[in-house]
Motif scaffolding. Structure first.
Motif, short mmCIF file in Angstrom:
data_model
loop_
_atom_site.label_atom_id
_atom_site.label_comp_id
_atom_site.label_asym_id
_atom_site.label_seq_id
_atom_site.Cartn_x
_atom_site.Cartn_y
_atom_site.Cartn_z
N HIS A 105 28.13 48.34 -27.18
CA HIS A 105 27.82 47.20 -28.07
C HIS A 105 26.67 47.61 -28.99
CE1 HIS A 105 29.74 45.53 -24.46
NE2 HIS A 105 30.23 44.61 -25.26
N ARG A 106 26.88 48.70 -29.71
CA ARG A 106 25.81 49.32 -30.48
C ARG A 106 25.21 48.37 -31.52
NH1 ARG A 106 24.84 52.43 -34.97
NH2 ARG A 106 23.45 54.22 -34.65
N GLY A 107 26.07 47.68 -32.27
CA GLY A 107 25.57 46.76 -33.29
C GLY A 107 24.74 45.65 -32.68
N LEU A 108 25.24 45.08 -31.61
CA LEU A 108 24.50 44.03 -30.91
C LEU A 108 23.16 44.56 -30.41
CD1 LEU A 108 24.51 41.15 -29.58
CD2 LEU A 108 25.44 42.27 -27.55
N ALA A 109 23.18 45.76 -29.83
CA ALA A 109 21.95 46.34 -29.28
C ALA A 109 20.91 46.55 -30.35
CB ALA A 109 22.27 47.65 -28.57
N LEU A 110 21.30 47.13 -31.47
CA LEU A 110 20.34 47.48 -32.51
C LEU A 110 19.92 46.28 -33.35
CD1 LEU A 110 21.82 50.89 -33.72
CD2 LEU A 110 19.75 50.52 -32.36
N ARG A 111 20.82 45.33 -33.58
CA ARG A 111 20.49 44.19 -34.43
C ARG A 111 19.84 43.05 -33.66
NH1 ARG A 111 22.36 43.30 -39.55
NH2 ARG A 111 23.66 44.92 -40.46
N ARG A 112 20.23 42.88 -32.39
CA ARG A 112 19.82 41.68 -31.67
C ARG A 112 19.03 41.96 -30.41
NH1 ARG A 112 20.43 38.57 -35.95
NH2 ARG A 112 22.43 39.03 -36.94
N VAL A 113 19.53 42.84 -29.54
CA VAL A 113 18.92 43.01 -28.22
C VAL A 113 17.59 43.74 -28.30
CG1 VAL A 113 19.21 43.99 -25.92
CG2 VAL A 113 21.18 42.99 -27.10
N TYR A 168 16.09 54.69 -30.06
CA TYR A 168 16.09 56.03 -30.65
C TYR A 168 17.41 56.74 -30.35
CZ TYR A 168 14.84 60.83 -31.72
OH TYR A 168 14.83 62.11 -32.25
N TRP A 169 17.85 56.63 -29.10
CA TRP A 169 19.08 57.29 -28.67
C TRP A 169 20.29 56.78 -29.45
CZ3 TRP A 169 23.19 55.32 -25.38
CH2 TRP A 169 24.02 56.32 -24.83
N LEU A 170 20.39 55.48 -29.64
CA LEU A 170 21.50 54.91 -30.37
C LEU A 170 21.45 55.27 -31.85
CD1 LEU A 170 21.59 51.34 -28.77
CD2 LEU A 170 23.31 53.14 -28.47
N ASN A 171 20.24 55.35 -32.39
CA ASN A 171 20.08 55.65 -33.82
C ASN A 171 20.20 57.13 -34.14
OD1 ASN A 171 19.72 53.22 -35.28
ND2 ASN A 171 17.67 52.96 -34.42
N ASN A 172 20.27 57.97 -33.13
CA ASN A 172 20.30 59.42 -33.33
C ASN A 172 21.50 60.05 -32.63
OD1 ASN A 172 17.62 60.42 -34.80
ND2 ASN A 172 17.10 58.67 -33.49
N ASP A 177 22.73 63.31 -23.17
CA ASP A 177 23.79 62.69 -22.39
C ASP A 177 23.21 61.57 -21.53
OD1 ASP A 177 23.01 63.63 -19.76
OD2 ASP A 177 23.96 65.55 -20.20
N LYS A 178 24.09 60.71 -21.05
CA LYS A 178 23.66 59.49 -20.36
C LYS A 178 22.91 59.80 -19.07
CE LYS A 178 27.26 56.55 -22.32
NZ LYS A 178 28.03 57.60 -23.02
N ALA A 179 23.34 60.80 -18.33
CA ALA A 179 22.66 61.14 -17.08
C ALA A 179 21.21 61.56 -17.34
CB ALA A 179 23.41 62.25 -16.35
N THR A 180 21.00 62.31 -18.44
CA THR A 180 19.65 62.73 -18.80
C THR A 180 18.80 61.53 -19.21
OG1 THR A 180 20.49 64.87 -19.54
CG2 THR A 180 18.31 64.24 -20.31
N MET A 181 19.41 60.60 -19.93
CA MET A 181 18.69 59.39 -20.32
C MET A 181 18.29 58.58 -19.09
SD MET A 181 18.18 59.18 -23.59
CE MET A 181 17.83 57.42 -23.80
N ARG A 230 23.14 67.73 -28.30
CA ARG A 230 24.03 68.22 -29.32
C ARG A 230 23.22 68.84 -30.43
NH1 ARG A 230 26.94 63.29 -28.92
NH2 ARG A 230 26.01 62.67 -30.87
N THR A 231 23.69 69.96 -30.91
CA THR A 231 23.01 70.64 -32.03
C THR A 231 23.95 70.86 -33.19
OG1 THR A 231 23.53 72.80 -31.06
CG2 THR A 231 21.41 71.81 -30.46
N ASP A 232 25.22 70.42 -33.06
CA ASP A 232 26.18 70.66 -34.13
C ASP A 232 26.24 69.55 -35.16
OD1 ASP A 232 27.32 68.68 -32.67
OD2 ASP A 232 29.16 69.78 -32.14
#
Length: 235
Positions: A105-113, A168-172, A177-181, A230-232
């Motif tokens: 729910h990326r839009g919801l997360a960044l705009r609202r949550v 930051y993670w969502l915007n980049n 990866d999720k396990a690292t987060m 990711r570096t590509d």
């Protein structure tokens, strides 16, 4: 009996209509600024007459708040505590589920949550309440008094740090990866526990910290096709 069944059917239909309106509102308010969403957009998206929106919610503000409450309820449900797991693993899996919800729910997360509702105290409080409930559940898992002022302060600091990291993670391009987060979140919580003890020497956080240190993520896996970093430049 026939009248009772008819009444039940109508109530069920009304509930379904209301839910379609709320779900549509969540999607639209996630993608657009509040002022750019019209009542007619919501009604059209839900496939109902716009008069029904006013019937159920009164006005656009009413359905907006209903949508934000529903989103907070979904976010609550995503922070799953599994009592069958050891405490540290409960937290890791709850963090993973929460992170997955934000990614889905990326839009919801960044705009609202995460940031979007701070200019709207009433809507922001909806998500703050969800955060408080998650913090209380975390304290219960970790064996910490949820009402202890030192933990309340440092717990809120941890939540803020996790929110910033998530944003930051969502915007980049979700470059870690999720396990690292999740392990990053564990480190934030461990630091908060140490900070709470520094504020209140009587607050025993040793068991909680040792649980995290002892497990060190053992047996914890999140299925992902992404490389660790990711570096590509590809999404």
């Amino acid at each position: 009996m026939s009248n009772r069944r008819t009444g039940t059917t109508r109530a069920a239909q009304a509930a379904q209509t209301r839910q379609r309106l709320v779900d549509t509102a969540i999607d639209l308010f996630s993608d657009r600024h509040y002022d750019d969403v019209a009542v007619t957009d919501i009604a059209k998206g839900a496939g109902v007459a716009h008069g029904l929106l006013f019937h159920y919610f009164g006005n656009k503000r009413g359905i907006y708040l209903a949508a934000m409450r529903e989103a907070a309820t979904q976010m609550d449900a995503a922070f799953v505590i599994d009592p069958a797991l050891a405490p540290a693993q409960q937290m890791r899996h709850a963090f993973a589920a929460h992170l997955q919800y934000l990614a889905d729910h990326r839009g919801l997360a960044l705009r609202r949550v995460l940031t979007g509702s701070r200019d709207d105290p009433e809507a922001w409080e909806v998500f703050q309440s969800a955060r408080s409930r998650a913090l209380d559940r975390a304290a219960a898992v970790l064996g910490i008094d949820a009402a202890n002022p030192a933990w309340v302060m440092m717990g809120r600091a941890a939540v803020a740090a996790i929110d910033e990291a998530s944003m930051y993670w969502l915007n980049n391009r979700e470059q870690f990866d999720k396990a690292t987060m999740v392990e990053c979140f564990v480190t934030i919580v461990t630091s908060a526990l140490k900070g709470a003890h520094a504020l209140d020497a009587d607050l025993n956080v040793d068991a909680a910290i040792e649980a995290f240190d002892g497990e060190d993520g053992a047996g914890f896996h999140i299925s992902t096709s992404r490389a660790k970093v990711r570096t590509d430049g590809q999404p």
